[in-house]
Design a protein around this motif. Structure first.
Motif, PDB file in Angstrom:
ATOM      1  N   CYS A 158       2.561   4.835   7.029  1.00 36.97           N
ATOM      2  CA  CYS A 158       3.280   3.655   7.483  1.00 36.97           C
ATOM      3  C   CYS A 158       2.774   2.388   6.790  1.00 36.97           C
ATOM      4  CB  CYS A 158       3.163   3.528   9.000  1.00 36.97           C
ATOM      5  SG  CYS A 158       1.501   3.121   9.591  1.00 36.97           S
ATOM      6  N   LEU A 159       3.364   1.254   7.171  1.00 40.67           N
ATOM      7  CA  LEU A 159       2.997  -0.019   6.553  1.00 40.67           C
ATOM      8  C   LEU A 159       1.999  -0.815   7.378  1.00 40.67           C
ATOM      9  CD1 LEU A 159       6.374  -1.280   5.026  1.00 40.67           C
ATOM     10  CD2 LEU A 159       4.480  -0.082   3.912  1.00 40.67           C
ATOM     11  N   GLU A 160       1.315  -0.159   8.322  1.00 41.60           N
ATOM     12  CA  GLU A 160       0.235  -0.846   9.031  1.00 41.60           C
ATOM     13  C   GLU A 160      -0.930  -1.071   8.080  1.00 41.60           C
ATOM     14  OE1 GLU A 160      -0.570   1.565  12.424  1.00 41.60           O
ATOM     15  OE2 GLU A 160       1.272   0.948  13.478  1.00 41.60           O
ATOM     16  N   ALA A 161      -1.731  -2.085   8.361  1.00 36.86           N
ATOM     17  CA  ALA A 161      -2.729  -2.565   7.400  1.00 36.86           C
ATOM     18  C   ALA A 161      -3.679  -1.475   6.903  1.00 36.86           C
ATOM     19  CB  ALA A 161      -3.528  -3.710   8.028  1.00 36.86           C
ATOM     20  N   GLY A 162      -4.126  -0.601   7.791  1.00 36.57           N
ATOM     21  CA  GLY A 162      -5.150   0.363   7.409  1.00 36.57           C
ATOM     22  C   GLY A 162      -4.719   1.384   6.377  1.00 36.57           C
ATOM     23  N   VAL A 163      -3.431   1.694   6.316  1.00 40.57           N
ATOM     24  CA  VAL A 163      -2.945   2.739   5.392  1.00 40.57           C
ATOM     25  C   VAL A 163      -1.827   2.235   4.484  1.00 40.57           C
ATOM     26  CG1 VAL A 163      -3.619   4.662   6.885  1.00 40.57           C
ATOM     27  CG2 VAL A 163      -1.362   3.596   7.161  1.00 40.57           C
ATOM     28  N   ARG A 164      -1.558   0.942   4.532  1.00 40.38           N
ATOM     29  CA  ARG A 164      -0.410   0.392   3.795  1.00 40.38           C
ATOM     30  C   ARG A 164      -0.490   0.653   2.301  1.00 40.38           C
ATOM     31  NH1 ARG A 164      -0.695  -5.309   4.856  1.00 40.38           N
ATOM     32  NH2 ARG A 164       0.159  -4.728   6.900  1.00 40.38           N
ATOM     33  N   ASP A 165      -1.617   0.311   1.692  1.00 36.80           N
ATOM     34  CA  ASP A 165      -1.741   0.463   0.240  1.00 36.80           C
ATOM     35  C   ASP A 165      -1.583   1.923  -0.171  1.00 36.80           C
ATOM     36  OD1 ASP A 165      -2.144  -2.234   0.153  1.00 36.80           O
ATOM     37  OD2 ASP A 165      -4.276  -2.138  -0.330  1.00 36.80           O
ATOM     38  N   ARG A 166      -2.168   2.814   0.651  1.00 35.82           N
ATOM     39  CA  ARG A 166      -2.079   4.236   0.321  1.00 35.82           C
ATOM     40  C   ARG A 166      -0.625   4.727   0.436  1.00 35.82           C
ATOM     41  NH1 ARG A 166      -3.910   7.784  -2.991  1.00 35.82           N
ATOM     42  NH2 ARG A 166      -1.661   8.014  -3.297  1.00 35.82           N
ATOM     43  N   GLY A 167       0.080   4.275   1.462  1.00 38.40           N
ATOM     44  CA  GLY A 167       1.465   4.673   1.627  1.00 38.40           C
ATOM     45  C   GLY A 167       2.339   4.213   0.478  1.00 38.40           C
ATOM     46  N   ILE A 168       2.155   2.962   0.068  1.00 40.75           N
ATOM     47  CA  ILE A 168       2.936   2.418  -1.045  1.00 40.75           C
ATOM     48  C   ILE A 168       2.642   3.189  -2.327  1.00 40.75           C
ATOM     49  CG2 ILE A 168       3.243   0.398  -2.521  1.00 40.75           C
ATOM     50  CD1 ILE A 168       2.817  -1.329  -0.006  1.00 40.75           C
ATOM     51  N   ARG A 169       1.368   3.492  -2.562  1.00 43.13           N
ATOM     52  CA  ARG A 169       1.013   4.210  -3.788  1.00 43.13           C
ATOM     53  C   ARG A 169       1.618   5.615  -3.797  1.00 43.13           C
ATOM     54  NH1 ARG A 169      -2.420   4.229  -8.094  1.00 43.13           N
ATOM     55  NH2 ARG A 169      -3.154   6.286  -8.772  1.00 43.13           N
ATOM     56  N   THR A 170       1.563   6.295  -2.663  1.00 47.37           N
ATOM     57  CA  THR A 170       2.128   7.653  -2.601  1.00 47.37           C
ATOM     58  C   THR A 170       3.628   7.628  -2.888  1.00 47.37           C
ATOM     59  OG1 THR A 170       0.453   8.410  -1.042  1.00 47.37           O
ATOM     60  CG2 THR A 170       2.518   9.637  -1.095  1.00 47.37           C
ATOM     61  N   LEU A 171       4.327   6.662  -2.309  1.00 49.69           N
ATOM     62  CA  LEU A 171       5.763   6.549  -2.571  1.00 49.69           C
ATOM     63  C   LEU A 171       6.015   6.283  -4.051  1.00 49.69           C
ATOM     64  CD1 LEU A 171       8.650   6.400  -1.400  1.00 49.69           C
ATOM     65  CD2 LEU A 171       8.294   3.931  -1.160  1.00 49.69           C
ATOM     66  N   ASP A 172       5.214   5.404  -4.633  1.00 47.72           N
ATOM     67  CA  ASP A 172       5.358   5.075  -6.059  1.00 47.72           C
ATOM     68  C   ASP A 172       5.109   6.303  -6.933  1.00 47.72           C
ATOM     69  OD1 ASP A 172       5.542   3.806  -8.490  1.00 47.72           O
ATOM     70  OD2 ASP A 172       3.727   2.610  -8.250  1.00 47.72           O
ATOM     71  N   VAL A 173       4.031   7.016  -6.645  1.00 43.26           N
ATOM     72  CA  VAL A 173       3.701   8.217  -7.438  1.00 43.26           C
ATOM     73  C   VAL A 173       4.815   9.260  -7.306  1.00 43.26           C
ATOM     74  CG1 VAL A 173       2.122  10.182  -7.618  1.00 43.26           C
ATOM     75  CG2 VAL A 173       1.209   7.870  -7.326  1.00 43.26           C
ATOM     76  N   PHE A 174       5.300   9.460  -6.090  1.00 42.90           N
ATOM     77  CA  PHE A 174       6.333  10.466  -5.855  1.00 42.90           C
ATOM     78  C   PHE A 174       7.630  10.118  -6.576  1.00 42.90           C
ATOM     79  CE2 PHE A 174       9.976  11.737  -3.122  1.00 42.90           C
ATOM     80  CZ  PHE A 174       9.891  13.110  -3.306  1.00 42.90           C
ATOM     81  N   LEU A 175       8.116   8.898  -6.408  1.00 43.60           N
ATOM     82  CA  LEU A 175       9.379   8.515  -7.032  1.00 43.60           C
ATOM     83  C   LEU A 175       9.253   8.448  -8.549  1.00 43.60           C
ATOM     84  CD1 LEU A 175      10.648   5.802  -4.530  1.00 43.60           C
ATOM     85  CD2 LEU A 175      11.441   8.152  -4.777  1.00 43.60           C
ATOM     86  N   THR A 176       8.109   7.992  -9.036  1.00 42.79           N
ATOM     87  CA  THR A 176       7.895   7.987 -10.486  1.00 42.79           C
ATOM     88  C   THR A 176       7.909   9.410 -11.028  1.00 42.79           C
ATOM     89  OG1 THR A 176       6.594   5.929 -10.376  1.00 42.79           O
ATOM     90  CG2 THR A 176       6.308   7.303 -12.335  1.00 42.79           C
ATOM     91  N   GLY A 177       7.311  10.330 -10.281  1.00 47.34           N
ATOM     92  CA  GLY A 177       7.313  11.730 -10.692  1.00 47.34           C
ATOM     93  C   GLY A 177       8.722  12.296 -10.757  1.00 47.34           C
TER      94      GLY A 177
END
Length: 429
Positions: A158-177
């Motif tokens: 999710c986009l809550e502070a503790g995991v936000r950066d990780r969530g965004i990166r995973t989405l980026d890696v997945f869609l880029t792939g």
């Protein structure tokens, strides 16, 4: 000469009055068309299966189907025994069992989400990066070789502070792939979990816009589901319905609202033993979701049960009856999609869906045919009812419970005509 032609209607208003009223309502007409476009008329999956990212493999879909078939072979090897477990009528026993087995053999999963959230947990960045690359490669390959589910994608953190950066990166890696493997599949679905504020939805829209720009994608190519798992997502601090604001904040990208049974129930203090999709708190949340989504084109999905059909036959039968009952209950309440957590849930998911449509098929077809022919019966149906009847029959066809030919035989309508009744062209915008 007809009487109508002999009488002249008298009016007292100048035509300018009508023009003035129409002009004053033009912005409202546009607003209605933008915010309430109606159902998209596309197929809605009957369920979503969530598989932890570290467990997702090339054979996951086939494996789930095989495990579900094995459960049937062990615990209900024929139509009569399966019908006895679920309380199906003798008339429905054979057709339901045959269609369930056919689905498990040829299309066991409608919608698969590779889970990077609760089902996956916290991992090192290297592990999650690798899992996201792996998911993109397998999904791309599945669509290319014809082994994919109709809908597939990921649930990010999710986009809550503790995991936000990780969530965004995973989405980026997945869609880029996916893009590097040939592009985005038509059945791609993204799920944003634990949404609490409409501002989080707005932020996700900005993120998707940036991804589209980075890859040269068309505007609004990426849509997403909003997962409703907190009380604040239903009722805001100011007393407004947060979920309605979320749909608006999605700017037309929201495709679904998915109820999270256990997070939501726990957040309201429901004891673990009573956390279920038929608890009153669940009914309230889904009713608010349903009203907020009505007419917007955003579809509502029920949650899941955590009672798994495993163990001795008597225990499996109990779990099957529970899951079947919850699914039938949801269908009657117009929640046409839900979550399934285990391969053993597939037989009862498809049985419930098939029985729901086959039980009401002949009556619905007769009512629609009578409406088309303007024949009076014991029910006086209106255009809205014809719309519901057509949508019901189309859903039955899409999920495999009904055959298009048998629907046409009883109604005289093909798919195009049914679609015209189910999604009529609006005249108010």
């Amino acid at each position: 000469m007809a009487r109508e032609s002999q009488e002249k209607a008298a009016t007292s208003l100048d035509s300018a009055v009508t023009r003035e009223i129409s002009a004053s309502l033009a912005p409202i007409d546009a607003e209605l068309g933008r915010r309430y476009p109606g159902d998209p008329g596309t197929r809605q999956p009957v369920h979503t299966v969530y598989v932890p990212a570290d467990a997702f493999a090339a054979n996951t879909i086939r494996s789930w189907g095989d495990q579900a078939l094995a459960a049937l072979d062990e615990h209900a090897p024929d139509a009569a025994s399966f019908a006895a477990v679920l309380g199906l009528s003798e008339e429905l026993a054979e057709p339901v069992y045959a269609r369930v087995r056919a689905r498990l053999e040829h299309a066991p999963i409608d919608d698969l989400r590779v889970d990077f959230e609760d089902g996956y947990g916290l991992r090192t960045d290297a592990e999650e990066d690798a899992a996201a690359v792996h998911a993109a490669r397998l999904i791309s390959t599945a669509y290319k070789n014809g082994t994919a589910a109709p809908f597939m994608g990921i649930r990010m953190k999710c986009l809550e502070a503790g995991v936000r950066d990780r969530g965004i990166r995973t989405l980026d890696v997945f869609l880029t792939g996916l893009m590097e493997s040939g592009g985005l599949p038509d059945g791609l679905v993204l799920t944003l979990p634990k949404v609490t504020y409409a501002e989080q939805v707005s932020a996700f829209v900005r993120l998707l816009e940036a991804i589209e720009k980075a890859h040269g994608l068309s505007a609004r190519r990426l849509g997403f589901e909003i997962q409703i798992e907190t009380s604040q997502s239903i009722l805001a601090a100011d007393g407004t319905a947060t979920v309605a604001r979320m749909i608006r904040a999605a700017e037309g990208r929201a495709t679904g609202l998915h109820y999270g049974t256990f997070d939501y129930s726990a957040g309201l203090g429901v004891s673990a033993a009573y956390q279920a999709s038929d608890h009153p708190v669940a009914d309230h949340a889904k009713a608010v979701m349903q009203v907020a989504a009505a007419g917007t084109g955003v579809r509502v999905s029920d949650g899941s049960t955590n009672v798994l059909p495993v163990g001795p036959t008597a225990q499996v039968h109990d779990a099957w009856r529970l899951h079947y009952g919850l699914t039938r209950r949801a269908l009657a309440r117009a929640y046409y999609q839900g979550w399934d957590m285990h391969p053993g849930h597939l037989p009862t998911r498809f049985a419930a869906v098939c029985a729901f449509y086959r039980e009401g098929f002949e009556q619905a077809a007769a009512r629609l045919s009578a409406y088309v022919d303007r024949i009076s019966g014991d029910v006086m149906d209106e255009p809205a009812t014809a719309r519901a009847l057509s949508a019901y029959l189309l859903r039955g066809i899409d999920c495999g419970a009904l055959d298009a030919a048998e629907v046409t035989e009883l109604t005289g309508l093909g798919r195009v005509e049914l679609g015209g009744f189910a999604s009529p062209v609006r005249t108010d915008h």
